[in-house]
Design an enzyme around this catalytic site. Structure first.
Site, PDB file in Angstrom:
ATOM      1  N   CYS A  26       0.813  -1.225   0.000  1.00 42.23           N
ATOM      2  CA  CYS A  26       0.000   0.000   0.000  1.00 42.23           C
ATOM      3  C   CYS A  26       0.845   1.273   0.000  1.00 42.23           C
ATOM      4  CB  CYS A  26      -0.962   0.005   1.183  1.00 42.23           C
ATOM      5  SG  CYS A  26      -2.275  -1.195   0.991  1.00 42.23           S
TER       6      CYS A  26
ATOM      7  N   HIS B 290      -3.272   7.562   2.698  1.00 43.16           N
ATOM      8  CA  HIS B 290      -3.699   6.271   2.134  1.00 43.16           C
ATOM      9  C   HIS B 290      -5.077   5.905   2.683  1.00 43.16           C
ATOM     10  CE1 HIS B 290      -3.755   2.262   0.700  1.00 43.16           C
ATOM     11  NE2 HIS B 290      -3.619   1.706   1.899  1.00 43.16           N
TER      12      HIS B 290
ATOM     13  N   ASN C  69     -10.143   0.558  -0.403  1.00 44.65           N
ATOM     14  CA  ASN C  69      -8.677   0.593  -0.437  1.00 44.65           C
ATOM     15  C   ASN C  69      -8.198   0.053  -1.787  1.00 44.65           C
ATOM     16  OD1 ASN C  69      -5.944   0.259  -0.135  1.00 44.65           O
ATOM     17  ND2 ASN C  69      -6.062  -0.825   1.825  1.00 44.65           N
TER      18      ASN C  69
HETATM   19  O1  UT7 Z   1      -3.775  -0.734   3.404  1.00 42.10           O
HETATM   20  C1  UT7 Z   1      -3.103  -1.155   4.555  1.00 42.10           C
HETATM   21  C2  UT7 Z   1      -3.574  -2.436   4.997  1.00 42.10           C
HETATM   22  N1  UT7 Z   1      -4.828  -2.599   5.605  1.00 42.10           N
HETATM   23  C3  UT7 Z   1      -5.277  -1.879   6.647  1.00 42.10           C
HETATM   24  O2  UT7 Z   1      -4.779  -0.879   7.051  1.00 42.10           O
HETATM   25  C4  UT7 Z   1      -6.467  -2.450   7.341  1.00 42.10           C
HETATM   26  C5  UT7 Z   1      -6.292  -2.400   8.836  1.00 42.10           C
HETATM   27  N2  UT7 Z   1      -7.333  -3.071   9.576  1.00 42.10           N
HETATM   28  C6  UT7 Z   1      -8.616  -2.668   9.592  1.00 42.10           C
HETATM   29  O3  UT7 Z   1      -8.993  -1.753   8.889  1.00 42.10           O
HETATM   30  C7  UT7 Z   1      -9.572  -3.328  10.552  1.00 42.10           C
HETATM   31  O4  UT7 Z   1      -8.834  -4.155  11.429  1.00 42.10           O
HETATM   32  C8  UT7 Z   1     -10.679  -4.167   9.867  1.00 42.10           C
HETATM   33  C9  UT7 Z   1     -11.648  -3.259   9.143  1.00 42.10           C
HETATM   34  C10 UT7 Z   1     -10.091  -5.163   8.889  1.00 42.10           C
HETATM   35  C11 UT7 Z   1     -11.448  -4.931  10.935  1.00 42.10           C
HETATM   36  O5  UT7 Z   1     -11.982  -4.017  11.891  1.00 42.10           O
HETATM   37  P1  UT7 Z   1     -11.769  -4.267  13.445  1.00 42.10           P
HETATM   38  O6  UT7 Z   1     -12.438  -3.154  14.126  1.00 42.10           O
HETATM   39  O7  UT7 Z   1     -10.309  -4.449  13.693  1.00 42.10           O
HETATM   40  O8  UT7 Z   1     -12.583  -5.593  13.672  1.00 42.10           O
HETATM   41  P2  UT7 Z   1     -12.090  -6.984  14.266  1.00 42.10           P
HETATM   42  O9  UT7 Z   1     -11.311  -7.753  13.261  1.00 42.10           O
HETATM   43  O10 UT7 Z   1     -11.488  -6.775  15.616  1.00 42.10           O
HETATM   44  O11 UT7 Z   1     -13.481  -7.682  14.491  1.00 42.10           O
HETATM   45  C12 UT7 Z   1     -14.454  -7.172  15.430  1.00 42.10           C
HETATM   46  C13 UT7 Z   1     -15.697  -8.008  15.326  1.00 42.10           C
HETATM   47  C14 UT7 Z   1     -15.425  -9.513  15.427  1.00 42.10           C
HETATM   48  O12 UT7 Z   1     -16.530 -10.111  16.075  1.00 42.10           O
HETATM   49  P3  UT7 Z   1     -16.471 -10.485  17.620  1.00 42.10           P
HETATM   50  O13 UT7 Z   1     -15.337 -11.429  17.754  1.00 42.10           O
HETATM   51  O14 UT7 Z   1     -16.241  -9.189  18.361  1.00 42.10           O
HETATM   52  O15 UT7 Z   1     -17.817 -11.080  17.876  1.00 42.10           O
HETATM   53  C15 UT7 Z   1     -15.356  -9.942  13.981  1.00 42.10           C
HETATM   54  O16 UT7 Z   1     -15.676 -11.314  13.841  1.00 42.10           O
HETATM   55  O17 UT7 Z   1     -16.305  -7.817  14.052  1.00 42.10           O
HETATM   56  C16 UT7 Z   1     -16.416  -9.064  13.350  1.00 42.10           C
HETATM   57  N3  UT7 Z   1     -16.185  -8.810  11.941  1.00 42.10           N
HETATM   58  C17 UT7 Z   1     -17.151  -8.473  11.079  1.00 42.10           C
HETATM   59  N4  UT7 Z   1     -18.474  -8.316  11.245  1.00 42.10           N
HETATM   60  C18 UT7 Z   1     -19.190  -7.957  10.159  1.00 42.10           C
HETATM   61  C19 UT7 Z   1     -14.993  -8.844  11.266  1.00 42.10           C
HETATM   62  N5  UT7 Z   1     -15.178  -8.534   9.977  1.00 42.10           N
HETATM   63  C20 UT7 Z   1     -16.499  -8.293   9.836  1.00 42.10           C
HETATM   64  C21 UT7 Z   1     -17.310  -7.932   8.739  1.00 42.10           C
HETATM   65  N6  UT7 Z   1     -18.631  -7.761   8.937  1.00 42.10           N
HETATM   66  N7  UT7 Z   1     -16.818  -7.718   7.510  1.00 42.10           N
END
Ligand code: UT7
Length: 333
Positions: A116, A256, A286
């Site tokens: 990225c 970004h 992204n």
């Molecule tokens: O370009 C550079 C590279 N990429 C990035 O910079 C991305 C960096 N990371 C992120 O943007 C975030 O970590 C994500 C958007 C990928 C995920 O958001 P998060 O707030 O970190 O969520 P999480 O992975 O901690 O998940 C929180 C909850 C979980 O459920 P429980 O365990 O709390 O019940 C996940 O299972 O949200 C759930 N979850 C979803 N729910 C609905 C994870 N993905 C999804 C989804 N839809 N797509």
């Protein structure tokens, strides 16, 4: 003799027509519009659906947009860099094909990949060629067909990424406009947290690895998120400090577009007002190497000669950094 600086003198862009909305994703994986919007800021992304079209298709379209707007002869382009994490093929560079297709027959060209941060690092490379005095123009294209390495059954990645391309032209400037300073860093201990594991030299693709979906990008979102927030904000703050800039003298943050919360955290770290933060993540998601030039394209009409632009990016590798660039022209639109 005054120092030659490297200024951006034109911008072009291209995104495919197909719009993948949060509502459509709700029918594909266990997710919902509310979750995606509040956690990422993304509402929709563009996908290149046509068979037989790779990243070069996007790169060529963005380059042609720039060439038409600027009215330059492709034969005068000296160097083309395609920043991409999704080249058309291995070994045969996407940049060489792009150059031939746009008629840049006198250019040399190469791809560069810093995930990225490819476009951000590409700005540094392109500017270096101009500052050295060896080349009079460099076309830097950021292009990615992320849909080619996304598993549309994996909700941790498929909600984030989209396809697109943007291009900028770097030319010499003797008014101290253009790239002024940069703070760029890498940390390879982070590579396990965001990668497409198979298909490279370490783990070549096999029928078994493909069965496991090893060709697709996967990430440990939380770890990437934490590192992105800390490092993007830190690099940006360092560049401001080193250049005696502050929230009043910065005109625009060009960050970004990976997650709106990461962009907001970076803006908050330097106390920057929301209206100075370029944002189009809601409509493209992204697009990896394309996010920064797509922002420049969308905001070009608002930019004024002398504006202080602060670029920032973070991505797989890990690779990250910030660049300070003075905008070199007033838009005619
Ligand atoms: O370009 C550079 C590279 N990429 C990035 O910079 C991305 C960096 N990371 C992120 O943007 C975030 O970590 C994500 C958007 C990928 C995920 O958001 P998060 O707030 O970190 O969520 P999480 O992975 O901690 O998940 C929180 C909850 C979980 O459920 P429980 O365990 O709390 O019940 C996940 O299972 O949200 C759930 N979850 C979803 N729910 C609905 C994870 N993905 C999804 C989804 N839809 N797509």
């Amino acid at each position: 003799m005054s120092k030659i600086s490297a200024a951006i003198t034109a911008v072009g862009a291209y995104v495919p027509d197909y719009v993948l909305t949060n509502q459509i994703l709700e029918t594909m994986v266990d997710t919902n519009d509310e979750w995606i919007t509040t956690r990422t800021g993304i509402k929709e992304r563009r996908i290149l659906k046509d068979e037989g079209k790779g990243t070069s298709y996007l790169a060529i379209k963005a380059a042609q947009d720039l060439i038409n707007k600027k009215g330059i002869d492709p034969k005068d382009i000296e160097l083309i860099i395609v920043a991409t994490a999704t080249p058309d093929m291995k070994a045969a560079s996407t940049a060489a094909y792009t150059a031939s297709e746009i008629g840049a027959v006198n250019a040399f060209s190469f791809d560069m990949d810093a995930a990225c941060s490819s476009f951000l690092f590409g700005m540094s490379v392109a500017a270096g060629y101009i500052e050295s005095g060896r080349y009079k123009n460099v076309l830097l294209i950021g292009a990615d067909k992320m849909s080619s390495i996304i598993n549309y059954k994996d909700r941790a990645t498929c909600i984030i990424f989209g396809d697109g391309a943007g291009a900028v032209l770097f030319e010499p400037n003797d008014e101290n406009l253009g790239l002024i300073d940069e703070y760029l860093r890498s940390d390879g201990t982070g590579r396990e947290f965001l990668q497409a594991t198979y298909g490279g030299s370490l783990y070549p693709l096999t029928p078994e690895s493909m069965e496991k979906g090893g060709q697709y990008a996967h990430q440990e979102g939380k770890t990437v998120f934490k590192n992105a927030v800390f490092n993007m904000a830190d690099a940006t703050a360092k560049v401001l400090e080193r250049n005696n800039l502050n929230k009043d003298t910065v005109s625009w943050l060009v960050a970004h577009q990976a997650n709106k919360r990461i962009i907001d955290a970076t803006a908050q770290r330097i106390d920057l007002a929301e209206e100075k933060v370029m944002m189009n993540i809601q409509k493209y998601g992204n697009t990896t190497s394309a996010t920064l030039p797509l922002l420049l394209h969308d905001y070009e009409s608002k930019l004024k000669k002398g504006d202080n632009l602060i670029f920032a990016a973070f991505g797989g590798g890990f690779n990250w950094g910030s660049i300070y660039l003075k905008w070199a022209y007033n838009s005619v639109n």
